[in-house]
Design a protein around this motif. Structure first.
Motif, PDB file in Angstrom:
ATOM      1  N   VAL A  16       0.842  -1.188   0.000  1.00 19.84           N
ATOM      2  CA  VAL A  16       0.000   0.000   0.000  1.00 19.84           C
ATOM      3  C   VAL A  16       0.880   1.241   0.000  1.00 19.84           C
ATOM      4  O   VAL A  16       1.971   1.260   0.580  1.00 19.84           O
ATOM      5  CB  VAL A  16      -0.966  -0.008   1.211  1.00 19.84           C
ATOM      6  N   GLN A  65      -4.848   6.148  -0.400  1.00 16.46           N
ATOM      7  CA  GLN A  65      -3.994   4.965  -0.331  1.00 16.46           C
ATOM      8  C   GLN A  65      -4.470   3.957  -1.368  1.00 16.46           C
ATOM      9  O   GLN A  65      -5.675   3.736  -1.522  1.00 16.46           O
ATOM     10  CB  GLN A  65      -4.010   4.333   1.064  1.00 16.46           C
ATOM     11  N   ILE A  67      -3.366   0.060  -3.467  1.00 15.58           N
ATOM     12  CA  ILE A  67      -2.592  -1.185  -3.397  1.00 15.58           C
ATOM     13  C   ILE A  67      -1.892  -1.370  -4.736  1.00 15.58           C
ATOM     14  O   ILE A  67      -2.523  -1.294  -5.791  1.00 15.58           O
ATOM     15  CB  ILE A  67      -3.491  -2.382  -3.058  1.00 15.58           C
ATOM     16  N   SER A 100      -7.950  -0.488  -2.296  1.00 17.45           N
ATOM     17  CA  SER A 100      -7.324   0.225  -1.183  1.00 17.45           C
ATOM     18  C   SER A 100      -7.576  -0.527   0.113  1.00 17.45           C
ATOM     19  O   SER A 100      -8.274  -1.539   0.138  1.00 17.45           O
ATOM     20  CB  SER A 100      -7.888   1.646  -1.088  1.00 17.45           C
ATOM     21  N   SER A 101      -7.003   0.006   1.172  1.00 17.51           N
ATOM     22  CA  SER A 101      -7.166  -0.584   2.487  1.00 17.51           C
ATOM     23  C   SER A 101      -8.410  -0.013   3.158  1.00 17.51           C
ATOM     24  O   SER A 101      -8.735   1.166   2.978  1.00 17.51           O
ATOM     25  CB  SER A 101      -5.918  -0.265   3.320  1.00 17.51           C
ATOM     26  N   GLU A 102      -9.086  -0.826   3.947  1.00 17.99           N
ATOM     27  CA  GLU A 102     -10.273  -0.355   4.669  1.00 17.99           C
ATOM     28  C   GLU A 102      -9.922   0.765   5.646  1.00 17.99           C
ATOM     29  O   GLU A 102     -10.700   1.673   5.862  1.00 17.99           O
ATOM     30  CB  GLU A 102     -10.903  -1.535   5.423  1.00 17.99           C
ATOM     31  N   THR A 104      -6.463   3.302   7.217  1.00 22.53           N
ATOM     32  CA  THR A 104      -5.130   3.798   6.892  1.00 22.53           C
ATOM     33  C   THR A 104      -4.094   2.908   7.538  1.00 22.53           C
ATOM     34  O   THR A 104      -4.197   2.566   8.727  1.00 22.53           O
ATOM     35  CB  THR A 104      -4.970   5.256   7.394  1.00 22.53           C
ATOM     36  N   VAL A 105      -3.108   2.514   6.758  1.00 21.25           N
ATOM     37  CA  VAL A 105      -2.005   1.694   7.238  1.00 21.25           C
ATOM     38  C   VAL A 105      -0.693   2.376   6.808  1.00 21.25           C
ATOM     39  O   VAL A 105      -0.710   3.248   5.941  1.00 21.25           O
ATOM     40  CB  VAL A 105      -2.073   0.245   6.695  1.00 21.25           C
ATOM     41  N   LEU A 111       0.514  -6.593   1.703  1.00 22.17           N
ATOM     42  CA  LEU A 111      -0.741  -7.334   1.767  1.00 22.17           C
ATOM     43  C   LEU A 111      -0.427  -8.796   2.054  1.00 22.17           C
ATOM     44  O   LEU A 111       0.427  -9.381   1.396  1.00 22.17           O
ATOM     45  CB  LEU A 111      -1.496  -7.204   0.439  1.00 22.17           C
TER      46      LEU A 111
END
Length: 112
Positions: A16, A65, A67, A100-102, A104-105, A111
């Motif tokens: 990400v 963000q 992936i 994207s990510s659910e 914020t990372v 992944l």
């Protein structure tokens, strides 16, 4: 559908990153944007050409963000070197919805 095992999956570097710059890619054959993505301290900022113009404007992309596949060979597209593949899903209307990510990372998170 072809099946793969965990070793095959582990070969793909899905990470990400945050879009820090986006602009219209004037020289692309199909409508696209030039996108710069911050993939964290290990990978740094990488570039991508992304055909996501149906659903996003350059300003929509900033701070988002996404992936990315980070271990494809870089690809020359017109005068731009695309270094990562930004992933997404086809919508019913035909545009690409970015993956994207659910939540914020950290940029560069892998992944699993």
């Amino acid at each position: 559908m072809q099946t793969i095992d965990i070793e095959d999956f582990n070969k793909i570097e899905l990470r990400v990153g945050t879009v820090i710059q986006a602009e219209v890619f004037e020289k692309a054959r199909k409508p696209a944007y030039k996108i710069w993505i911050d993939l964290g301290p290990e990978l740094g900022v990488k570039k991508s050409s992304a055909q996501v113009t149906d659903l996003y404007t350059p300003s929509d992309l900033l701070g988002r963000q996404v992936i990315c596949v980070c271990n494809f060979r870089p690809r020359q597209i017109a005068d731009f070197m695309s270094e990562v593949l930004v992933t997404g899903f086809s919508s019913l209307e035909g545009g690409i919805v970015l993956a994207s990510s659910e939540r914020t990372v950290p940029n560069g998170a892998k992944l699993h």
